[in-house]
Every structure is written in structure tokens, then in C-alpha cells.
Design an enzyme around this catalytic site. Structure first.
Site, PDB file in Angstrom:
ATOM      1  N   GLU A  83       0.783  -1.356  -0.004  1.00  0.00           N
ATOM      2  CA  GLU A  83       0.227  -0.052  -0.055  1.00  0.00           C
ATOM      3  C   GLU A  83       0.847   1.215   0.001  1.00  0.00           C
ATOM      4  O   GLU A  83       0.612   1.974   0.652  1.00  0.00           O
ATOM      5  CB  GLU A  83      -0.957   0.107   1.105  1.00  0.00           C
ATOM      6  CG  GLU A  83      -1.933  -1.193   0.949  1.00  0.00           C
ATOM      7  CD  GLU A  83      -3.047  -1.343   2.338  1.00  0.00           C
ATOM      8  OE1 GLU A  83      -4.153  -1.703   1.879  1.00  0.00           O
ATOM      9  OE2 GLU A  83      -2.649  -0.867   3.537  1.00  0.00           O
ATOM     10  N   ASP A 128      -8.636  -9.055   4.238  1.00  0.00           N
ATOM     11  CA  ASP A 128      -8.082  -8.020   5.212  1.00  0.00           C
ATOM     12  C   ASP A 128      -9.298  -7.935   6.499  1.00  0.00           C
ATOM     13  O   ASP A 128      -9.895  -7.043   6.488  1.00  0.00           O
ATOM     14  CB  ASP A 128      -8.034  -6.737   4.630  1.00  0.00           C
ATOM     15  CG  ASP A 128      -7.888  -5.304   5.369  1.00  0.00           C
ATOM     16  OD1 ASP A 128      -7.000  -5.632   6.470  1.00  0.00           O
ATOM     17  OD2 ASP A 128      -7.823  -4.351   4.769  1.00  0.00           O
ATOM     18  N   GLU A 139     -12.881  -2.802  12.561  1.00  0.00           N
ATOM     19  CA  GLU A 139     -12.922  -1.935  11.349  1.00  0.00           C
ATOM     20  C   GLU A 139     -13.987  -2.372  10.238  1.00  0.00           C
ATOM     21  O   GLU A 139     -14.564  -1.433   9.865  1.00  0.00           O
ATOM     22  CB  GLU A 139     -11.564  -1.904  10.518  1.00  0.00           C
ATOM     23  CG  GLU A 139     -11.282  -1.215   9.200  1.00  0.00           C
ATOM     24  CD  GLU A 139     -10.024  -1.636   8.618  1.00  0.00           C
ATOM     25  OE1 GLU A 139     -10.015  -0.964   7.418  1.00  0.00           O
ATOM     26  OE2 GLU A 139      -8.952  -2.165   9.038  1.00  0.00           O
TER      27      GLU A 139
END
Length: 692
Positions: free
Chosen positions: A299, A378, A406
Site C-alpha cells: 500500500e 483484510d 474496522e
């Protein structure tokens, strides 16, 4: 009720007077005196905790007696210390093999009939501290202490918390306020809260943490320099008192950004020399510094790929710099193509970690650990276990979990994650035949590795309750307990947390236990169907958006059309990801007929009319689970309301507000998901419910 209780600040160390007078009297009788042998910082912490807990729970602190008090010790007494430090502990030597306990194992022993003593002992001071917290937990949960023969060893050598805190005070993926460490580019001067945090971590056996984000920005890069190392050392000293080693996330490009070099090539001698000098300087401030956590070539983070090198080249260079000082490199395996073309049906993000790291198995230094997310994507509410577990056999590994919610409600929704984590720990990789669980792989035991363990992303901030949602504290506590012992059940952990946080009222336990244990499935039902994730709003990841990532660069697709949905990850016709597992797991995921329903759409692209093992079609399953999930989410609030007279008003109100929001938001999820797939498929709900 004190303010620490009302706000939730005290968490599971919310000591309170035991209301059951016979039980309190029995405890007080056995704990009337205390002999504490030794005065190291760890033992001082143990003494403070024991005196505080007993003083509050029993109504009076124990009388501290000297080791040579003679006849006075004929009365009931707690004897606390390391084996061999006093003759008072000699009776234990013939009962337990202390040389097998290491620095963290411990013994709690008391027959009630021999010498009227309870012993809390270990081979090292850290083990004594853990024994003290275990003993306090027994009292908090109303357990008998009349016959004790407890011997505990941690399942995992490293039990770590990763903070994603930035020095400006923000927290990446943080949902409970701002950082407890940093503010406006500096360390927070008042570190009382940091000390309270260390105490909470130690009570669950956490022994390591990082304090800064794995995405290391320019200011955080300087944490390894003389500008901030004095402050880092002060923080490390606080955690040291509770047996916790401090690590730092580092910027792979530091030789260029901090050292003025023209390269960060891991094979360049000047780069290796720079890192060795940086490590030597860190250990001058922090002699027990744990090491570096590294996110590289992921990333847009810098890494060895820039120079045509691989991950082993990068990790080993850092490992060599730390090795003379006893440090470790924790190298994250979250590496994938984040500039994917959504039109490309061959490139598969799920494959990436395995494809990158499997060819390097056996090439990493012994003080390197690869940190592997529990799934290949993820932290979705449902995804398979990463095939790197069981794939890598000659490399130290850490299992990475995410406590911060998240993708599971961001601490606005109740979602007790221990059942999910239990599925991960218990997953059988079949790497060495049946019984090759992820728990055995990650610990290092399965392949005889020297290092291993588990790490998780923190869910705390400077919120009054630490976690933003009182009930989200159960995930923090549950992670610590599972990291110590993955064989504990979700129910046992939930019962402990409820008793320690809310007391021993049976009605509170019954209601809260049901809420916690059902919440993960409830959340999954009204959000992600059959293993498809990512149907969230981009960037902040909160709330439903079925196509939010469908045409993006991130490789997170569901491929829904008018005929069906799901990602073909089979070897026969798809990306081949299913073939990364050992037999018989690979065959199970390869087969439409054998693939578990809950992961079907992760591995297979099927028609909406495909029949699941439940007998329902895929589309009907989507409708049913989303209606039922939203209904059960509303029931959570009603269940909590039944405790209005049994929970203090501040905590009751805070949780009720969160549950009311969850019920409303679950309806939004239900209607967005159902409407999308009704319009996509054109197939009506068999039960005729309202779909827009």
C-alpha cells in the site's frame, strides 16, 4: 459507585466489595496475611495489585508479615515469590517442576489442609505477576480457593498489541478517541493513563506492544532518533514494570529520510551499517527493546522491491542489525497489488501473500517473524484462514488479528470477536496431518520453531471507557486470554469478563452472555452473505455500499450480475487460490458441493438459485439472514433494557445508545443488501417481505 466504574475506565479490573458475605468471609480467612518475597519492579507491581484488589473486594487489605514472622505464619497466609527465594516456598519444590515454567509460567497452590497457606509462585518475577492477576481473577469470578493446584504456561511466546497511533494524536482505524501516547507531534507528558493501560495488558498476560502506526509517517520515523528516544525510553520503562517489551514500527526508507543516504537497498553495506548504528543507539536508551515491526512494499510503503530485492533480503538486513542486542524483526505479510485493474479476472488479492512469501520459506533469519493476517484479505467478518499457516514450515510466524472493529461495526455495533478468533485458532491446516491447527502453527510448536505467537491491532483510545463501547472491552480482554491459551472457550472468556466487569449477578451474566455469544453471527447475518465481504463505503469502511469497491483498484470484488455472484477461486476454472491449501482442505474449497456454505461465495461463482446445504437458495439465504439479522440486532437492545436496574446508569445508558444505533443501522444494511440483490437477480422473496 465510583467514577472509574461508571465510565467503564476500570474495565475488568473494576474491583468491588464482594456482596456475598459468606463468600467474602471465606476469602478473607484464607487471605488474612501476605508474605511478599522480593522487591523488584515486577514484584512491587504484584504487591500493589494484590493489596488493592484484596482491600477492596474483602473490605480490608491483608496484614503484611515478614518472611521470618515465626508463629504468626501459622495463621492463613498468602506466600508470594519466586521459587528458591525463601524457605517458605520449599514445599512447592517437590510438587512442581519449576524449571519447566520459563520466565512466564506460574503455580498457584493451596491444599487447605497442610499448612493453611496459598502459594503464588514462579521461576521468575514475571510469572509471579501473572500468578497474582490469576488469583485475583479467581476471587472476582467467585471461584473456590480451598483446593488449588494450578500450573499455567502461555501457549504463545509473543503476545502482542499493535497500535496504529500517529504522533498527531490520530489513530488509523481507531474508533475510541485519540491516542493515549501522542498529541500534536509529541509524547503526552502525563503518562498516568499509560500506566493504567500497562496494568490492564499485564492482567491478561500481554507481553509486547508497538505504540505507533505500521504506516510510519515522517514524524513517527524520528522515534528511533535522539530527538524522541528519551521519551520512548520513559514509556518503555512504564511497560517494563508490568513485564511488557516495547517495539517500534519503523520506516524502511529511514536511511534516506533520517540518515541522508541515497539508497535504502538492503544489500548496500552503508544501509546495513546505518541500521546497525540506529539499533545500537536504541539499545543505549532501552536495553530490553523488543525490535522492529515493518510494513514494506505494501500500500505504497517503501521496501526492498524498489531495489530488485525480496522480503528476506529486507528483513534479514534489519534482523542482523538487531541480533547483537537480542532484538527481533516482525515483518508483515500484508503485501499485494493495490493498483489492480478491476477488469482483470486472473489477478487475485487472496493469492498474494502466499505467492510472495512461500518461495522464501527457510531463508529468513531466526530472529525474524512473519506477521500473517488471519485471512488472505483484510479482517473481513468472514474469510478463510490464510494458507500461509501450514504452508510456511521453516519460518517463524505470528498470527495477526484485529481487535479494533474496522469491518465489524467500528465499536458502534456489538460484535464479540472471540468466536471468530476461536475458529481461526482451531482451523486444521493438515500441514502435518490431522490436528495441525493454526494455534499449533503460530506458536511455533508444529514445526519446532523457536519463536512464534500472536499480535492484534488495538481497539483503545482516550475515550472514557477506553474502547468507545463498553461491551467492546470484551474483545480486548478476550484477545489477551486467547493469546495466552487458545484452548479457552468463547463462553468461558465471556463469563470471566462479565463477572470481572459487572459483578456476580446471575441475571446480568445470563443476559450478557447470550448477547455476546450471539453477536458475531448477528453482525454477519445483516452484513456479509456467504463469505463475500467489502460491501462497505470506501475509505472509512462504515455502512453498506454493495458496489463500493467493485470497480476499484483494491482487488475486492463480488462479481454479482443478473445470474449469480461470487469469486471463482478454484484451480479448475478460477484464480487457483483454493489450491494453496493442503489436502483435504484444498479439495473441500475446490468443490461446490463440499465447500462450507459460509465460505461458498469466497471460493465459487454460483447462480442465485444454487441450493445450499441448508436447502435454501443463495438468494433466499441472503433475504432470510438479512431480515433475521436486523430483527435480532433490535432484540439486543431489548435484552439490555432488562438490566436497567442491575447496571449503573452511566454504563447502561452508554451501551443502550450504541445498541439503539446498531438496530437502526442493521435495518439500513438489511434494506441496502436485499434491495441490491433483488434488483440484480429479479427473484422475489419467497416470504413476501418488503424489499424496495
Amino acid at each position: 459507585m465510583n467514577k472509574r466504574t461508571e465510565s467503564g475506565y476500570a474495565c475488568w479490573l473494576d474491583y468491588r466489595l464482594i456482596p456475598n458475605e459468606p463468600l467474602r468471609s471465606a476469602y478473607r480467612k484464607r487471605c488474612s496475611q501476605l508474605v511478599m518475597i522480593g522487591d523488584s519492579p515486577l514484584l512491587q507491581a504484584a504487591r500493589r495489585e494484590l493489596n488493592l484488589a484484596l482491600g477492596v473486594m474483602l473490605g480490608e487489605a491483608p496484614v503484611e508479615a515478614e518472611e521470618d514472622a515465626g508463629a504468626e505464619l501459622s495463621l492463613p497466609v498468602l506466600v508470594v515469590g519466586t521459587i528458591g527465594s525463601s524457605q517458605l516456598l520449599n514445599p512447592l519444590a517437590s510438587l512442581y517442576h519449576f524449571d519447566e515454567l520459563g520466565e512466564e509460567g506460574y503455580v498457584i497452590h493451596g491444599s487447605g489442609s497442610d499448612d493453611n497457606r496459598i502459594y503464588l509462585s514462579a521461576d521468575a518475577d514475571k510469572g509471579v505477576l501473572y500468578a497474582v492477576f490469576h488469583f485475583i481473577r479467581l476471587l472476582q469470578t467467585g471461584a473456590s480457593i480451598e483446593q488449588l493446584a494450578i500450573r499455567e504456561l502461555p501457549s504463545n511466546g509473543l503476545r502482542m498489541i499493535n497500535h496504529w497511533d500517529n504522533m498527531d494524536g490520530s489513530i488509523e482505524r481507531g474508533y475510541a478517541g485519540r491516542s493515549i501516547f501522542f498529541h500534536e507531534g509529541r509524547f503526552i507528558e502525563d503518562q498516568e493513563r499509560v500506566r493504567d493501560y500497562a496494568r490492564l495488558l499485564a492482567s491478561g498476560g500481554i507481553n509486547a506492544l508497538t505504540i505507533n502506526n505500521v504506516n510510519v509517517h515522517s514524524q513517527e520515523s524520528k522515534l528511533i532518533t535522539d530527538e524522541f528516544l528519551p521519551d520512548v525510553a520513559k514509556t518503555a520503562a512504564i511497560f517494563r514494570e508490568y513485564g511488557i517489551r516495547l517495539y517500534l514500527s519503523v520506516n524502511y526508507a529511514s536511511p534516506m529520510e533520517l540518515g541522508g543516504l541515497s539508497t535504502a537497498d538492503p544489500l548496500a553495506p552503508e544501509v546495513a551499517e546505518w541500521w546497525h548504528g540506529a539499533a545500537k543507539n536504541i539499545y543505549r536508551y532501552i536495553p530490553d527493546f523488543g525490535g522492529f515491526v515493518v510494513k514494506a512494499d505494501s500500500e505504497f510503503r517503501p521496501g526492498p522491491f524498489t531495489y530488485g530485492r525480496n522480503h528476506a533480503d529486507g528483513a534479514n538486513m534489519l534482523a542482523d542489525a538487531l541480533a547483537p542486542f537480542g532484538g527481533e524483526v516482525i515483518w508483515r505479510c500484508f503485501v499485494y497489488n493495490c493498483l489492480q485493474n478491476w477488469r482483470d479476472r486472473i489477478t487475485d488479492r487472496a493469492r498474494a501473500a502466499y505467492d510472495h512469501f512461500m518461495p522464501l520459506d527457510g531463508t529468513f533469519r531466526d530472529n525474524v517473524m512473519l506477521q500473517i493476517k488471519n485471512g488472505p484479505m483484510d479482517f473481513q467478518v468472514r474469510e478463510p484462514v490464510s494458507p500461509l499457516f501450514g504452508g510456511l514450515k521453516e519460518t517463524n510466524q505470528l498470527l495477526e488479528l484485529q481487535i479494533t472493529q474496522e469491518y465489524t461495526g467500528q465499536q458502534k455495533h456489538l460484535c464479540f470477536l472471540v468466536p471468530q478468533w476461536k475458529e481461526v485458532f482451531d482451523f486444521d491446516t493438515h500441514a502435518q496431518g490431522e490436528g495441525s491447527t493454526v494455534a499449533e502453527v503460530a506458536s511455533g510448536r508444529l514445526f519446532g520453531r523457536a519463536r512464534g505467537g500472536v499480535a492484534a491491532v488495538a481497539n483503545i483510545g482516550d475515550d472514557a471507557s477506553w474502547s468507545g463501547h463498553i461491551l467492546a472491552q470484551a474483545n480486548w480482554y478476550g484477545y489477551a486470554r486467547l493469546a495466552w491459551n487458545p484452548k479457552l472457550s468463547a463462553e468461558q472468556i465471556a463469563r470471566e469478563w462479565i463477572a470481572m466487569t459487572f459483578g456476580l449477578d446471575s441475571a446480568v451474566e445470563r443476559v450478557l452472555l447470550g448477547m455476546l455469544l450471539s453477536s458475531y453471527r448477528i453482525y454477519e447475518d445483516y452484513t456479509a452473505p456467504l463469505g463475500v465481504g467489502w460491501m462497505v463505503n470506501p475509505n472509512h469502511h462504515y455502512g453498506p455500499n454493495v458496489d463500493g469497491y467493485e470497480y476499484s483498484k483494491w482487488g475486492t470484488y463480488h462479481y454479482a450480475d443478473c445470474h449469480g455472484m461470487g469469486v471463482d477461486r478454484t484451480v479448475r476454472s478460477g484464480t487457483g487460490y483454493a489450491g494453496q491449501y493442503h489436502s483435504p482442505v484444498a479439495e473441500r474449497y475446490e468443490s461446490t458441493a463440499l465447500c462450507p456454505d459460509e465460505l461458498l461465495l469466497f471460493f465459487q461463482h454460483v447462480p442465485y438459485t444454487h441450493r445450499l446445504k441448508s436447502g435454501k437458495t443463495v438468494i433466499q439465504h441472503i433475504y432470510d439472514t438479512h431480515f433475521e439479522g436486523a430483527e435480532r440486532a433490535a432484540q439486543l437492545a431489548e435484552q439490555w433494557k432488562s438490566l436497567a436496574s442491575l447496571v449503573d446508569s452511566a454504563r447502561f445508558g452508554q451501551v443502550l445508545d450504541r445498541l439503539a444505533h446498531q438496530a437502526e443501522h442493521a435495518e439500513e444494511w438489511r434494506d441496502c443488501i436485499n434491495t441490491y440483490f433483488y434488483r440484480k437477480s429479479g427473484i422475489a422473496d419467497e416470504r413476501g417481505r418488503l424489499i424496495y
